[in-house]
Design an enzyme around this catalytic site. Structure first.
Site, PDB file in Angstrom:
ATOM      1  N   LYS A 143       0.738  -1.225   0.027  1.00 50.87           N
ATOM      2  CA  LYS A 143      -0.186  -0.067   0.077  1.00 50.87           C
ATOM      3  C   LYS A 143       0.901   1.252   0.095  1.00 50.87           C
ATOM      4  CE  LYS A 143      -3.514   0.178  -0.466  1.00 50.87           C
ATOM      5  NZ  LYS A 143      -4.996  -0.204  -1.136  1.00 50.87           N
TER       6      LYS A 143
HETATM    7  N1  PMP Z   1      -2.608  -7.419   1.216  1.00 49.16           N
HETATM    8  C1  PMP Z   1      -2.710  -6.598   2.447  1.00 49.16           C
HETATM    9  C2  PMP Z   1      -2.073  -7.145   3.482  1.00 49.16           C
HETATM   10  C3  PMP Z   1      -3.478  -5.156   1.968  1.00 49.16           C
HETATM   11  O1  PMP Z   1      -3.512  -4.397   3.131  1.00 49.16           O
HETATM   12  C4  PMP Z   1      -4.088  -4.806   0.765  1.00 49.16           C
HETATM   13  C5  PMP Z   1      -4.879  -3.530   0.691  1.00 49.16           C
HETATM   14  N2  PMP Z   1      -5.851  -3.368   1.793  1.00 49.16           N
HETATM   15  C6  PMP Z   1      -4.038  -5.821  -0.038  1.00 49.16           C
HETATM   16  C7  PMP Z   1      -3.423  -6.989   0.048  1.00 49.16           C
HETATM   17  C8  PMP Z   1      -4.966  -5.362  -1.462  1.00 49.16           C
HETATM   18  O2  PMP Z   1      -4.342  -4.495  -2.163  1.00 49.16           O
HETATM   19  P1  PMP Z   1      -5.303  -3.586  -3.090  1.00 49.16           P
HETATM   20  O3  PMP Z   1      -5.971  -2.762  -1.983  1.00 49.16           O
HETATM   21  O4  PMP Z   1      -4.408  -2.880  -4.027  1.00 49.16           O
HETATM   22  O5  PMP Z   1      -6.491  -4.667  -3.618  1.00 49.16           O
END
Ligand code: PMP
Length: 327
Positions: free
Chosen positions: A42
């Site tokens: 992130k």
């Molecule tokens: N894995 C973790 C641990 C996350 O915190 C997030 C984002 N909330 C994601 C995956 C997914 O990423 P995205 O928001 O880009 O879909």
């Protein structure tokens, strides 16, 4: 030479997961996003959304960044905020790992915890952040779910990095979805380079996206201990994704993979990352001995969740086993 913290977001290594590559007869790689300054994937979105808001004149010195998040976006924002002259107000559900609250406190963010409620409830962390940003002066509501600077950051950085690191030979990309920023940005970039690259969504139980991709119904069953992934709505960022298919992975398969990777590969990765790698392993088994290059995302570190996933009492309460499987 630019040596500011922001400069070190992205450009993460692509690590080959040897044992899983061997057993599948494919090449399985993980993008080491846990090596970002704030410790997760992130950071890319946080930097992209801050830079866009600065460009648009929506963010000025002394302003407060306000965001509703499962934690990683908040940590990414708080990591970058201090050095750029901003404050942070982070709204999170109160069932997330203690490690994330502790990190946000240490980074000087103001933390508001709310009950974990469905999105339709006005007390959901998303609506609470929007409300608090409107109530206070000099704020910028980051809005990672609908703010397209999120997916754009992944399109501009992670997509090209994967293309370069695989010398344009990537066959498949798999990822779980929180906002959809990662899968949307990377899928758009890779499909533009080569339509044949297979894009697969890896969904935890309790999320509606598996059914959404497979049969256009936002339906879920079960629940998951994973954090930051799995949603019950189509966000603006997710709408940008070009997805071929989806799979669901259980918490037990995810956890076996998490423990296995720590013991056998020295990879101490978080729950969404382990879910992703399980998906990549499964895709490899479906395409056994094809030599395909399969890429997924190691979103963050296991250390962000150790009070849960390395805690036998917690695992027992969720009817989960924390022993390594065999892959
Ligand atoms: N894995 C973790 C641990 C996350 O915190 C997030 C984002 N909330 C994601 C995956 C997914 O990423 P995205 O928001 O880009 O879909």
């Amino acid at each position: 030479m630019n040596q500011s913290l922001s400069h070190f977001v992205g450009n993460t290594p692509l690590i080959k997961i040897s044992s899983l590559s061997e057993v599948t007869g494919c090449e399985i790689f993980g993008k080491a996003e846990f090596l970002n300054p704030g410790g997760s994937v992130k950071d890319r979105a946080a930097l992209g959304m801050i830079q866009q808001a600065e460009k648009d004149g929506l963010l000025k010195k002394g302003f407060t960044l306000v965001e509703g998040t499962a934690g990683n976006t908040g940590i990414g924002l708080a990591t970058l905020a201090a050095s750029r002259g901003y404050k942070c107000l982070i709204v999170m559900p109160n069932n997330q790992s203690q490690e994330k609250y502790d990190a946000l406190n240490a980074l000087g963010a103001e933390l508001v915890k709310v009950d974990p409620v469905p999105f339709a409830n006005e007390n959901h962390f998303y609506h609470t952040a929007k409300k608090l940003a409107a109530e206070r002066a000099d704020t910028f509501w980051v809005n990672q779910f609908e703010n397209l600077a999120n997916f754009q950051a992944h399109r501009d950085t992670m997509g090209p990095e994967i293309w370069q690191q695989t010398e344009g030979k990537v066959d498949a990309f798999l990822a779980a979805v929180g906002t959809g920023g990662t899968i949307a940005g990377v899928s758009q970039f890779l499909k533009e380079k080569n339509k044949q690259v297979h894009i697969r969504l890896v969904d935890p139980m309790g999320s509606g996206l598996y059914n959404w991709v497979q049969n256009k119904k936002m339906q879920s069953s079960g629940s998951s201990i994973t954090e930051g992934i799995g949603i019950m709505r189509e966000t603006a960022n997710f709408k940008k994704a070009i997805i071929d298919d989806a799979v669901q992975v259980s918490d037990q398969d995810m956890l076996f993979m998490l423990y296995y990777l720590a013991k056998k590969e020295g990879l101490l990765i978080g729950t969404s990352a382990a879910l992703n790698v399980f998906g990549a392993y499964q895709y490899g088994m479906e395409n056994k001995n094809s030599g395909k290059k399969i890429v997924t995302v190691l979103c963050d570190s296991a250390l962000r969740y150790q009070s849960k996933i390395f805690n036998p009492e917690f695992l027992k309460s969720k009817n989960l086993l924390g022993v390594p499987g065999t892959f």
